[in-house]
Design a protein around this motif. Structure first.
Motif: not given
Ligand SMILES: [Mg+2]
Ligand SMILES: Nc1ncnc2c1ncn2[C@@H]1O[C@H](COP(=O)(O)OP(=O)(O)OP(=O)(O)O)[C@@H](O)[C@H]1O
Length: 265
Positions: A41, A169-170
């Protein structure tokens, strides 16, 4: 297309991004994987400009972005999903999409009559709704959509600017199996419909999804690049296997396993 060299980020004594080199090619899906706390991240925040870097270089099509503020990186062709926070919950899907296309395209129609301009913007918004399979939710108030549909809308807002690189991100975090499968399908569809113009940098913990989607993969461990290559190369890499198998076998003590893996580099 995206070229990162020697990227460095420190949080006090911790080096979260440790001289990272990474390149993303036009039109590819590039997955960023690694154990919790590996710095995935952080790397995405450094690319989008949310966090300032302590050193290194981030070039998009030869343009240096390292000291550019986030909005200039967007203008250069970067876009990222903000995990629903960019959605206007009280507005409909159509209104959300119209605002997004207006923000990015209104200049191209500035010589149009108002009525023609509105029609053009509506066509673009409808195209976006189709790309993320939300046509049937066109008139639904965004805040009342199920979680998975809100994430799709978030993706639509992120691609409204026709970015060169989309940062995810995810994207499947917090989703059940059915919603995850739909998001996976959506990401594949984006690649196909975009005819290789937009690249995607994807952080994802679900390895099945990663190996299904990714053209290439970068593995981060303790802020360093452990390995980078095609999905097949990464799957066969013993150093990567050591990190992941170690985690599975010893789920409660992932730290020693990861250290062991790093020791083999
Ligand atoms: Mg992360
Ligand atoms: N703002 C911050 N201040 C201090 N330390 C931070 C900050 N953000 C992240 N870190 C630390 O940097 C390291 C990398 O964190 P990061 O969130 O990038 O990992 P990640 O790979 O995304 O992990 P996860 O898989 O859990 O999402 C971790 O040790 C984390 O605790």
């Amino acid at each position: 297309m995206l070229r990162i060299q020697g990227l460095l980020k420190r949080f006090g004594a911790l080096t979260a991004t440790d001289h990272v080199d990474l390149d993303v090619r036009p039109g590819e899906i590039h997955a960023l994987i690694g154990p919790n706390g590996a710095g995935k991240s952080t790397l995405v925040h450094l690319i989008s400009g949310l966090l300032p870097a302590d050193g290194g270089s981030i070039e998009l099509d030869g343009q240096e972005l390292i000291n550019q503020p986030p909005h200039q990186r967007v203008a250069a062709g970067l876009s990222r999903c903000f995990q629903i926070t960019s959605i206007f919950a009280q507005l409909t899907v159509a209104e959300n999409l119209l605002l997004a296309v207006q923000a990015h395209h209104s200049n191209s129609f500035r010589w149009f009559k108002q009525r023609d301009k509105d029609a053009q913007l509506k066509t673009l918004a409808w195209d976006l709704a189709q790309r993320v399979q939300l046509q049937e939710r066109w008139n639904t108030v965004a805040g009342t959509l199920p979680h998975g549909a809100q994430r799709k809308l978030d993706v639509a807002l992120a691609i409204a600017a026709s970015p060169k690189l989309l940062l995810l991100d995810e994207p499947m975090a917090g989703m059940g199996p059915a919603e995850s499968a739909e998001m996976l399908e959506l990401i594949e569809q984006l690649r196909r419909s975009d005819a290789g113009r937009m690249a995607i940098l994807l952080i994802e913990h679900d390895m099945d999804a990663v190996f299904q989607l990714a053209d290439r993969i970068t593995v981060l461990v303790y802020g360093k690049v452990l390995a980078q290559g095609s999905a097949a190369e990464i799957q066969a890499d013993p150093r990567v296997q050591a990190v992941y198998l170690g985690q599975e076998e010893d789920a409660h003590h992932p730290e020693p396993a990861a250290q062991q893996a790093e020791g083999t580099v």
